[in-house]
Design a protein around this motif. Structure first.
Motif, PDB file in Angstrom:
ATOM      1  N   SER A  74       0.472  -1.011  -0.159  1.00  0.00           N
ATOM      2  CA  SER A  74      -0.292  -0.446   0.036  1.00  0.00           C
ATOM      3  C   SER A  74       0.436   1.552   0.455  1.00  0.00           C
ATOM      4  N   LYS A  75       2.044   0.962   0.825  1.00  0.00           N
ATOM      5  CA  LYS A  75       2.593   2.509   0.400  1.00  0.00           C
ATOM      6  C   LYS A  75       3.494   2.661  -0.409  1.00  0.00           C
ATOM      7  N   GLU A  76       3.543   1.553  -1.245  1.00  0.00           N
ATOM      8  CA  GLU A  76       4.351   1.450  -3.053  1.00  0.00           C
ATOM      9  C   GLU A  76       3.251   2.314  -3.549  1.00  0.00           C
ATOM     10  N   PHE A  77       2.062   1.903  -2.986  1.00  0.00           N
ATOM     11  CA  PHE A  77       0.908   1.951  -4.296  1.00  0.00           C
ATOM     12  C   PHE A  77       1.022   3.936  -3.814  1.00  0.00           C
ATOM     13  N   SER A  78       0.682   4.076  -2.594  1.00  0.00           N
ATOM     14  CA  SER A  78       0.323   5.220  -2.021  1.00  0.00           C
ATOM     15  C   SER A  78       1.540   6.625  -3.121  1.00  0.00           C
ATOM     16  N   ARG A  79       2.599   5.874  -2.921  1.00  0.00           N
ATOM     17  CA  ARG A  79       3.944   6.908  -3.781  1.00  0.00           C
ATOM     18  C   ARG A  79       3.105   7.047  -5.045  1.00  0.00           C
ATOM     19  N   LEU A  80       3.242   6.374  -5.693  1.00  0.00           N
ATOM     20  CA  LEU A  80       2.862   6.179  -6.743  1.00  0.00           C
ATOM     21  C   LEU A  80       1.550   6.759  -7.350  1.00  0.00           C
ATOM     22  N   TYR A  81       0.253   6.638  -6.691  1.00  0.00           N
ATOM     23  CA  TYR A  81      -0.362   7.242  -7.159  1.00  0.00           C
ATOM     24  C   TYR A  81      -0.495   8.955  -6.547  1.00  0.00           C
ATOM     25  N   GLU A  82       0.529   9.258  -5.349  1.00  0.00           N
ATOM     26  CA  GLU A  82       0.643  10.424  -5.387  1.00  0.00           C
ATOM     27  C   GLU A  82       1.558  11.008  -6.009  1.00  0.00           C
ATOM     28  N   TYR A  83       2.508  10.351  -7.172  1.00  0.00           N
ATOM     29  CA  TYR A  83       2.909  10.984  -8.137  1.00  0.00           C
ATOM     30  C   TYR A  83       2.906  10.652  -9.522  1.00  0.00           C
ATOM     31  N   MET A  84       1.170  10.304  -9.553  1.00  0.00           N
ATOM     32  CA  MET A  84       0.783  10.472 -10.899  1.00  0.00           C
ATOM     33  C   MET A  84      -0.767  11.711 -10.278  1.00  0.00           C
ATOM     34  N   LEU A  85      -0.639  12.013  -8.920  1.00  0.00           N
ATOM     35  CA  LEU A  85      -1.210  12.906  -8.566  1.00  0.00           C
ATOM     36  C   LEU A  85      -1.064  14.324  -9.410  1.00  0.00           C
ATOM     37  N   GLN A  86       0.656  14.271  -8.763  1.00  0.00           N
ATOM     38  CA  GLN A  86       0.865  15.653  -9.037  1.00  0.00           C
ATOM     39  C   GLN A  86       1.452  15.719 -10.631  1.00  0.00           C
ATOM     40  N   ARG A  87       1.372  14.600 -10.438  1.00  0.00           N
ATOM     41  CA  ARG A  87       1.648  15.072 -12.642  1.00  0.00           C
ATOM     42  C   ARG A  87      -0.049  15.555 -13.254  1.00  0.00           C
ATOM     43  N   THR A  88      -1.076  15.050 -13.331  1.00  0.00           N
ATOM     44  CA  THR A  88      -1.697  15.073 -13.110  1.00  0.00           C
ATOM     45  C   THR A  88      -2.138  16.745 -12.999  1.00  0.00           C
ATOM     46  N   ILE A  89      -1.641  17.274 -12.299  1.00  0.00           N
ATOM     47  CA  ILE A  89      -1.657  18.731 -11.709  1.00  0.00           C
ATOM     48  C   ILE A  89      -1.116  19.374 -12.106  1.00  0.00           C
ATOM     49  N   GLU A  90       0.421  19.099 -11.569  1.00  0.00           N
ATOM     50  CA  GLU A  90       1.068  19.514 -13.455  1.00  0.00           C
ATOM     51  C   GLU A  90       0.739  19.912 -14.955  1.00  0.00           C
TER      52      GLU A  90
END
Length: 125
Positions: A74-90
Motif C-alpha cells: 500500500s505504501k508503494e501504491f500510495s507513492r505512485l498515486y501521489e506521483y500520478m496526482l502531482q503529474r496530473t495537476i502539472e
C-alpha cells in the motif's frame, strides 16, 4: 429516457460491485477522463480539459483513500498515486498532453495488472 436507463444501469453496477471491481472501474474511469482531457487540449478547449483533469485527480484521491495500510504494498501504491496526482495537476496547469500520456501509461499498467490479479484470485477462489 435512454440516458436515465444508462444512469440507472451504471448506478446498479457500482452498488453491486465488489471492492476489486470498483477499483477496476476507477482505473477505467481515469483512463476515460484522461482521454477526454487530451482531446479537449487538442481542440483548445481548456475548460473541458480542466474538468476532465479534475475528475482524474478525484479518482486518484479516492484510490489513495481506499488503500489498506496493513499491507506494505500500500505504501508503494500510495507513492505512485501521489506521483500520478502531482503529474496530473502539472499537466492541468501547463495544459501538457505529454504529461497526460505519462499518467495514462501508468494507469494502463495499474489497470492491466489489476485485471490479471482479479483473474488469478478467481482461479484460486
Amino acid at each position: 429516457m435512454l440516458q436515465n436507463a444508462a444512469q440507472t444501469y451504471q448506478s446498479n453496477q457500482v452498488t453491486t460491485a465488489t471492492p476489486a471491481d470498483l477499483t477496476l472501474m476507477l482505473y477505467n474511469g481515469a483512463l476515460k477522463f484522461i482521454k477526454q482531457a487530451k482531446l479537449a487540449l487538442e481542440d483548445k478547449d481548456v475548460t473541458k480539459a480542466h474538468e476532465a483533469s479534475i475528475k482524474v485527480q478525484n479518482i486518484l484521491y479516492e484510490l489513495m483513500s481506499t488503500l489498506n495500510s496493513d499491507y506494505d504494498i500500500s505504501k508503494e501504491f500510495s507513492r505512485l498515486y501521489e506521483y500520478m496526482l502531482q503529474r496530473t495537476i502539472e499537466a492541468n496547469m501547463r495544459k501538457d498532453v505529454d504529461i497526460l500520456l505519462e499518467v495514462e501509461d501508468l494507469f494502463i499498467q495499474f489497470r492491466d495488472t489489476w485485471k490479471e490479479a482479479m483473474l488469478l484470485a478467481k482461479k484460486q477462489g
